[in-house]
Design an enzyme around this catalytic site. Sequence first.
Site, short mmCIF file in Angstrom:
data_model
loop_
_atom_site.label_atom_id
_atom_site.label_comp_id
_atom_site.label_asym_id
_atom_site.label_seq_id
_atom_site.Cartn_x
_atom_site.Cartn_y
_atom_site.Cartn_z
CD GLU A 111 -3.16 -1.14 1.97
OE1 GLU A 111 -3.43 -0.08 2.55
OE2 GLU A 111 -3.79 -2.19 2.14
C1 LIG Z 1 1.99 -9.71 1.00
C2 LIG Z 1 1.74 -8.77 -0.13
C3 LIG Z 1 0.45 -8.39 -0.43
C4 LIG Z 1 0.20 -7.52 -1.49
N1 LIG Z 1 -1.09 -7.23 -1.85
C5 LIG Z 1 -1.34 -6.54 -3.00
C6 LIG Z 1 -2.66 -6.37 -3.50
O1 LIG Z 1 -3.64 -6.80 -2.90
N2 LIG Z 1 -2.82 -5.72 -4.69
C7 LIG Z 1 -1.78 -5.22 -5.38
O2 LIG Z 1 -1.98 -4.64 -6.45
N3 LIG Z 1 -0.50 -5.34 -4.93
C8 LIG Z 1 -0.27 -6.00 -3.76
N4 LIG Z 1 1.02 -6.16 -3.30
C9 LIG Z 1 2.10 -5.50 -4.00
C10 LIG Z 1 2.73 -4.39 -3.17
O3 LIG Z 1 1.88 -3.29 -3.10
C11 LIG Z 1 4.09 -4.11 -3.79
O4 LIG Z 1 4.95 -5.08 -3.28
C12 LIG Z 1 4.60 -2.74 -3.53
O5 LIG Z 1 3.87 -1.83 -4.27
C13 LIG Z 1 6.07 -2.62 -3.89
O6 LIG Z 1 6.31 -3.11 -5.17
P1 LIG Z 1 7.52 -4.12 -5.44
O7 LIG Z 1 7.50 -5.13 -4.38
O8 LIG Z 1 7.47 -4.58 -6.84
O9 LIG Z 1 8.78 -3.22 -5.21
P2 LIG Z 1 9.55 -2.30 -6.25
O10 LIG Z 1 8.65 -1.24 -6.80
O11 LIG Z 1 10.30 -3.14 -7.21
O12 LIG Z 1 10.57 -1.60 -5.25
C14 LIG Z 1 11.65 -2.30 -4.63
C15 LIG Z 1 12.27 -1.36 -3.60
O13 LIG Z 1 12.70 -0.16 -4.25
C16 LIG Z 1 12.05 0.96 -3.67
N5 LIG Z 1 11.75 1.92 -4.74
C17 LIG Z 1 11.02 1.71 -5.86
N6 LIG Z 1 10.96 2.83 -6.59
C18 LIG Z 1 11.66 3.77 -5.92
C19 LIG Z 1 11.97 5.13 -6.16
N7 LIG Z 1 11.53 5.79 -7.23
N8 LIG Z 1 12.71 5.79 -5.25
C20 LIG Z 1 13.15 5.16 -4.13
N9 LIG Z 1 12.90 3.88 -3.86
C21 LIG Z 1 12.17 3.19 -4.75
C22 LIG Z 1 10.79 0.42 -3.03
O14 LIG Z 1 10.35 1.24 -1.96
C23 LIG Z 1 11.27 -0.93 -2.52
O15 LIG Z 1 11.95 -0.77 -1.31
C24 LIG Z 1 1.29 -7.03 -2.23
C25 LIG Z 1 2.58 -7.40 -1.92
C26 LIG Z 1 2.82 -8.27 -0.90
C27 LIG Z 1 4.23 -8.71 -0.64
#
Ligand SMILES: Cc1cc2nc3c(=O)[nH]c(=O)nc-3n(C[C@H](O)[C@H](O)[C@H](O)COP(=O)(O)OP(=O)(O)OC[C@H]3O[C@@H](n4cnc5c(N)ncnc54)[C@H](O)[C@@H]3O)c2cc1C
Length: 668
Positions: free
Chosen positions: A448
Amino acid sequence: MITIPPSPSAPPPPRSADEPASLIDTSKMSEGQRAALELTEAARETVRGSTFASDLFMGAFTPPQAFPAQSLEDRDQGDAFLKSLERLLHNNVDADEIDRTGEIPDGVIRELARLGAFGIKISPEYGGLGLSQTNYCRAAMVLGGVCGNLTALLSAHQSIGVPQPLILFGTDEQKAKYLPRVARGEISAFALTEAGVGSDPATMQTYAEPTEDGQEFILNGEKLWCTNGTRAGLLVVMAKTPAKQVRGKAKDQVTAFIVETNWPGVTVTHRCRFMGLKALYNAVIRFDNVRVPRENILLAEGKGLRVALTTLNTGRLTLPAACVGMAKRCLKYSRRWASDRAQWGAPIGKHAAIADLIARMAANTFAMESMTLMAASRVDRDKHADIRLEAAMCKLWGTERAWEIVNDALQIRGGRGYETAGSLQERGEEAVPLERFLRDCRINTIFEGSSEIMRLFIAREALDPHLKVSAAALDSRLPLFKRFQAAVRAAAFYSRWYPKQWIGGGKTEDRSQKSEVRGQKSEAGGQKSEVRGQKSAVRRHKVLVRHLRYVARTSRRLARSLFHAMLRHGPKLERQQLLLGRFVDIGAELFAMTATCLRADHLMASEPKHGQGSDVLEMADYFCQASRLRIEEKFRGVRHNTDGASYRLAQRVLESSRRFSLEPDSVP
Ligand SMILES: Cc1cc2nc3c(=O)[nH]c(=O)nc-3n(C[C@H](O)[C@H](O)[C@H](O)COP(=O)(O)OP(=O)(O)OC[C@H]3O[C@@H](n4cnc5c(N)ncnc54)[C@H](O)[C@@H]3O)c2cc1C
């Protein structure tokens, strides 16, 4: 003619056709950066005036007159449901068993549905309980203190799943068709994330192509980590739809659809498993030529990201609320253990190192609850209130503090903190589930909106008034005469605004507090009433008045520092993530201090047991003292830091062509 903007956060003048769509100069960005930024900029909610949180970054302290406490009537309405919920959790739910088996018993889900827990905020007209946002947050607090899996089930369903966007954007027909189903307990989910789409939706691959007659869309793609996905009957799916021509350029469009999972072509291909939240029904979902009727579009074609971001704005309040519940449980276990466990001749709570953890835990929990209730009450008073910043600050600050709290609670229980509840019970000790809490809690700073993204989001909103005033002057995409006009306009604005940010400054704290009052009195009419507001809000305790004055003073210091950073870095400020992060953290602390002081004052005034010299006053005072130290540390970091060095080192570490000296195979 040159006009001075009436207020820093007044709406911008309409942009003419030759002006770029985004306030931020994207001309020097990579294609990927530009696409991501333009897409999210286009989806930003338009500002409906300044808010308490946004004012903090502009040097104006405009808190509510008093803590916006829940009305007795609203409280009574919530109490009946909360009592049944608590009874159900106590009698029918074994959270450790759910964690161990990775399954929520069907009977529990049925009972939750019977109580109306799937339609807490849905109007009774559609079969829901019609409770307020505050009561919804109170329910999340109750759930958060017992079972993270149930919290996630209900929160993914109604904070971000179908009910919330439907309440916000649904047509009457959509509401009549779907709200009764979700209120009765048909589970829903929110599907935005994809393998390549985490924080950046511009790279979305899921695509919906309109049919020739335009009546349907053919949906194809795959969504990742969709919470509730394996059990959901209904999904909100974000998908790209055909690009639209905007100012002569093809612009990507994202559209939000309500999709029924029993439609042909919808398949759950995998159930994802995690370190915590073992019973999360989280899915990878494929869409193969799924036919979605046009009437299932939420809001409008191309407005999907707006739907997603706006849904998350209020939805984000659930996580900090649940964190409050968990933090209170951590505090309960820690208090008991710190009193009962004696080591080195005294209860461990008498040792200063452990006492410090307990104090921090109690004060931060109180602050977290105050912030969340304050933000929730704004939604209750105005359904369309702009709580983007408040909710994001609650989420960022609350989830980070909650992680600290659960970690501290584990530390206080020592080896027993690390042991599972089941193992403790098997050898005859109380089944304290801190190990489970820690695992379940870790995800809160990631989903979120991760903490990093929340800081960027808050920084963007904090800079918005400045961007409206000055961005055009620095925008290399604009013709020179427009930039010149904008520069003159900005100079006129800042020549009035900037001196105000210094009024009240002083060398010592005492002096600055005195001049603070003088400064505020000499400010414009709006700010005079702000001082009156402070005085009437905090009638009794000098201690709280002093802390609120610090907030007012520090808000001006924050505004000055932000302005200086803009001068120093110009348009490149947007790339100074660590610097902006410090400003955001200071803003969040100021919000936390304000909410804490106002709530402490309210509790002391309204409940005799919280009278003069009470624990509430002591807690608020301690919280503010600690918060002030954190704020001062952040200000120091603005000037003295290792940001440049850390970035350079990280890039060297990341260079793939280099052999890095700490790689496992390069042991000396
Ligand atoms: C248990 C679980 C439940 C979830 N439930 C849902 C759901 O119901 N619906 C849904 O749509 N999604 C869901 N998600 C997805 C969740 O919202 C994403 O994991 C989250 O948005 C982060 O995306 P990512 O993991 O791909 O990280 P990435 O976007 O790949 O980021 C990796 C790291 O880099 C950092 N980062 C990325 N971009 C930047 C930037 N520009 N500047 C600085 N730091 C940055 C991030 O903060 C993170 O620490 C869920 C995930 C999990 C693990």
